[in-house]
Design a protein around this motif. Sequence first.
Motif, PDB file in Angstrom:
ATOM      1  N   HIS A  75       0.819  -1.216   0.000  1.00 48.93           N
ATOM      2  CA  HIS A  75       0.000   0.000   0.000  1.00 48.93           C
ATOM      3  C   HIS A  75       0.852   1.264   0.000  1.00 48.93           C
ATOM      4  CE1 HIS A  75      -3.338   2.697   0.655  1.00 48.93           C
ATOM      5  NE2 HIS A  75      -2.663   3.245   1.645  1.00 48.93           N
ATOM      6  N   PHE A 101      -4.888  -1.182   9.217  1.00 49.24           N
ATOM      7  CA  PHE A 101      -5.305  -0.455  10.420  1.00 49.24           C
ATOM      8  C   PHE A 101      -4.307  -0.685  11.553  1.00 49.24           C
ATOM      9  CE2 PHE A 101      -7.329  -0.929  14.602  1.00 49.24           C
ATOM     10  CZ  PHE A 101      -7.611   0.399  14.850  1.00 49.24           C
ATOM     11  N   ARG A 108       1.005   5.432  14.475  1.00 45.91           N
ATOM     12  CA  ARG A 108       0.492   6.569  15.269  1.00 45.91           C
ATOM     13  C   ARG A 108       1.023   6.509  16.691  1.00 45.91           C
ATOM     14  NH1 ARG A 108      -5.680   7.237  15.401  1.00 45.91           N
ATOM     15  NH2 ARG A 108      -5.174   9.326  16.080  1.00 45.91           N
TER      16      ARG A 108
ATOM     17  N   HIS B   4     -14.673  13.150  17.634  1.00 45.60           N
ATOM     18  CA  HIS B   4     -13.588  13.088  16.644  1.00 45.60           C
ATOM     19  C   HIS B   4     -13.643  11.757  15.896  1.00 45.60           C
ATOM     20  CE1 HIS B   4     -11.841  16.771  18.068  1.00 45.60           C
ATOM     21  NE2 HIS B   4     -11.779  16.315  19.301  1.00 45.60           N
ATOM     22  N   LEU B   5     -12.867  11.704  14.815  1.00 43.21           N
ATOM     23  CA  LEU B   5     -12.785  10.453  14.054  1.00 43.21           C
ATOM     24  C   LEU B   5     -12.165   9.361  14.930  1.00 43.21           C
ATOM     25  CD1 LEU B   5     -11.486  11.624  10.542  1.00 43.21           C
ATOM     26  CD2 LEU B   5     -13.846  11.188  11.255  1.00 43.21           C
ATOM     27  N   SER B   7     -10.050   5.728  15.503  1.00 41.12           N
ATOM     28  CA  SER B   7      -8.806   5.218  14.900  1.00 41.12           C
ATOM     29  C   SER B   7      -9.103   4.522  13.579  1.00 41.12           C
ATOM     30  CB  SER B   7      -8.127   4.225  15.850  1.00 41.12           C
ATOM     31  OG  SER B   7      -7.606   4.909  16.966  1.00 41.12           O
ATOM     32  N   GLU B   8     -10.200   3.767  13.532  1.00 39.57           N
ATOM     33  CA  GLU B   8     -10.572   3.069  12.297  1.00 39.57           C
ATOM     34  C   GLU B   8     -10.876   4.075  11.187  1.00 39.57           C
ATOM     35  OE1 GLU B   8     -11.729   2.392  15.247  1.00 39.57           O
ATOM     36  OE2 GLU B   8     -11.289   0.273  15.633  1.00 39.57           O
ATOM     37  N   ILE B  10      -9.752   7.131  10.948  1.00 44.75           N
ATOM     38  CA  ILE B  10      -8.499   7.783  10.535  1.00 44.75           C
ATOM     39  C   ILE B  10      -7.701   6.849   9.633  1.00 44.75           C
ATOM     40  CG2 ILE B  10      -6.224   8.496  11.398  1.00 44.75           C
ATOM     41  CD1 ILE B  10      -7.674   9.921  13.654  1.00 44.75           C
ATOM     42  N   SER B  11      -7.673   5.566  10.002  1.00 45.73           N
ATOM     43  CA  SER B  11      -6.968   4.591   9.162  1.00 45.73           C
ATOM     44  C   SER B  11      -7.593   4.532   7.774  1.00 45.73           C
ATOM     45  CB  SER B  11      -7.011   3.208   9.832  1.00 45.73           C
ATOM     46  OG  SER B  11      -6.446   2.236   8.998  1.00 45.73           O
ATOM     47  N   ASP B  12      -8.931   4.484   7.733  1.00 44.21           N
ATOM     48  CA  ASP B  12      -9.619   4.460   6.431  1.00 44.21           C
ATOM     49  C   ASP B  12      -9.273   5.708   5.620  1.00 44.21           C
ATOM     50  OD1 ASP B  12     -10.752   2.033   6.886  1.00 44.21           O
ATOM     51  OD2 ASP B  12     -12.721   2.805   7.468  1.00 44.21           O
ATOM     52  N   ILE B  14      -6.545   7.498   5.793  1.00 43.68           N
ATOM     53  CA  ILE B  14      -5.148   7.433   5.345  1.00 43.68           C
ATOM     54  C   ILE B  14      -5.007   6.517   4.128  1.00 43.68           C
ATOM     55  CG2 ILE B  14      -2.809   6.665   5.995  1.00 43.68           C
ATOM     56  CD1 ILE B  14      -3.688   9.313   7.243  1.00 43.68           C
ATOM     57  N   ILE B  15      -5.783   5.427   4.102  1.00 44.83           N
ATOM     58  CA  ILE B  15      -5.649   4.503   2.966  1.00 44.83           C
ATOM     59  C   ILE B  15      -6.567   4.898   1.818  1.00 44.83           C
ATOM     60  CG2 ILE B  15      -4.949   2.613   4.470  1.00 44.83           C
ATOM     61  CD1 ILE B  15      -7.672   1.343   4.096  1.00 44.83           C
ATOM     62  N   GLU B  17      -9.918   5.540   1.828  1.00 49.27           N
ATOM     63  CA  GLU B  17     -11.323   5.130   1.851  1.00 49.27           C
ATOM     64  C   GLU B  17     -12.090   6.146   2.695  1.00 49.27           C
ATOM     65  OE1 GLU B  17     -11.955   0.991   2.462  1.00 49.27           O
ATOM     66  OE2 GLU B  17     -11.000   0.676   0.503  1.00 49.27           O
ATOM     67  N   CYS B  32      -8.634  16.787  14.012  1.00 46.94           N
ATOM     68  CA  CYS B  32      -8.585  15.578  13.175  1.00 46.94           C
ATOM     69  C   CYS B  32      -7.872  15.873  11.856  1.00 46.94           C
ATOM     70  CB  CYS B  32      -9.993  15.039  12.912  1.00 46.94           C
ATOM     71  SG  CYS B  32     -10.742  14.292  14.379  1.00 46.94           S
ATOM     72  N   GLU B  35      -4.275  15.764  12.475  1.00 52.77           N
ATOM     73  CA  GLU B  35      -3.773  14.395  12.658  1.00 52.77           C
ATOM     74  C   GLU B  35      -3.617  13.671  11.320  1.00 52.77           C
ATOM     75  OE1 GLU B  35      -2.473  12.967  14.991  1.00 52.77           O
ATOM     76  OE2 GLU B  35      -2.718  10.790  14.824  1.00 52.77           O
ATOM     77  N   ARG B  38      -0.753  15.140   9.368  1.00 53.04           N
ATOM     78  CA  ARG B  38       0.531  14.735   9.931  1.00 53.04           C
ATOM     79  C   ARG B  38       0.891  13.312   9.478  1.00 53.04           C
ATOM     80  NH1 ARG B  38       2.462  12.537  15.308  1.00 53.04           N
ATOM     81  NH2 ARG B  38       0.432  11.519  15.359  1.00 53.04           N
ATOM     82  N   LEU B  39      -0.108  12.418   9.545  1.00 54.91           N
ATOM     83  CA  LEU B  39       0.151  11.038   9.127  1.00 54.91           C
ATOM     84  C   LEU B  39       0.389  10.953   7.629  1.00 54.91           C
ATOM     85  CD1 LEU B  39      -2.476   9.198  11.345  1.00 54.91           C
ATOM     86  CD2 LEU B  39       0.003   9.022  11.523  1.00 54.91           C
ATOM     87  N   PHE B  43       3.802   9.380   6.021  1.00 54.39           N
ATOM     88  CA  PHE B  43       3.816   8.251   5.086  1.00 54.39           C
ATOM     89  C   PHE B  43       4.343   8.683   3.714  1.00 54.39           C
ATOM     90  CE2 PHE B  43       0.522   6.352   7.973  1.00 54.39           C
ATOM     91  CZ  PHE B  43       1.304   5.277   8.359  1.00 54.39           C
TER      92      PHE B  43
END
Lengths: 115, 172
Positions: A75, A101, A108, B4-5, B7-8, B10-12, B14-15, B17, B32, B35, B38-39, B43
């Motif tokens: 990814h 995830f 994080r 806030h968002l 973790s799931e 935020i992960s979605d 970032i990828i 989705e 958010c 965050e 920043r991520l 990446f």
Amino acid sequence: MQIAVNLIRDAVRNRRLQFWKRTQRDAVDLDEASEWVRDRAPSPEDRAAARQQVASIWNVVARLSERQRTVFLLHFMEGMNPGEIEAITGITRAAVKVHLFRAIHAVRERLGRTQ
Amino acid sequence: MNPHLTSEEISDWIIGERTPESEGHIAECALCRGEVDRLDCAFRQFRDSARRWSEHWYTAPAVRRPEAVWSWRRLAAIGGLVSAALAIVLLAQPSAAPVAEEEAFLQIPYVAPLAPYAQTRVMRMDVSMTALKAAGFEVHAPELSGALTVDVLVGQDGRAHAIRPINRSTKR
């Protein structure tokens, strides 16, 4: 095993695993890998912080399981979405998302949450 | 309700989705947004630096590692690549002298790729055509009874991950 077979067969065909293919010549130093941050940051401090962030991610990657690492690199290195990763590895899309995830969560935690 | 968002979510994000709900929240919530920015940035730097680093390794001249000592136990660990046929060939034929010119390593099709940080060693050996075929390579030769001298890239797990042909002429 079938995962590896599918991964390699398809990847060799579509040349999307160039990253791995390029890393087979020699052992790799994690610290060295993080030194390749582009010098876009305005100050030495910012550049050092960027290198530190990249090193932190490499450290997380090093601790992932083989399957998680595969998904993570496909990814974030190869730019594949979960559907493409599923097609190549045979790992279900839902499982791919779970692996991503967990990896993102670990990153994080490593970088320190802001929220 | 979480202000806030999760973790799931935020992960979605970032990828890639993203839902209308998460987009709406990111548009309004500076915390958010900070965050995920920043991520995203971390990446992006990771991908950028790793590609530059791998490009460096890809284009840099190959560094020859010291030849490893033959070990039948190691050969056994290599598995499918080093088959019984190879053992017969090795006993019958001495290794060819190394040649100066090197080619790129070829990924062994049925073996998972090396992790970027994996330690490796290179072993030079004669591999039978049939062993190469069994390992998943396409072998185009009039007969499969010959052998190739190759450098075998062995990972720290003891498995062969890639080969580099040294001499393409078949040995009988």
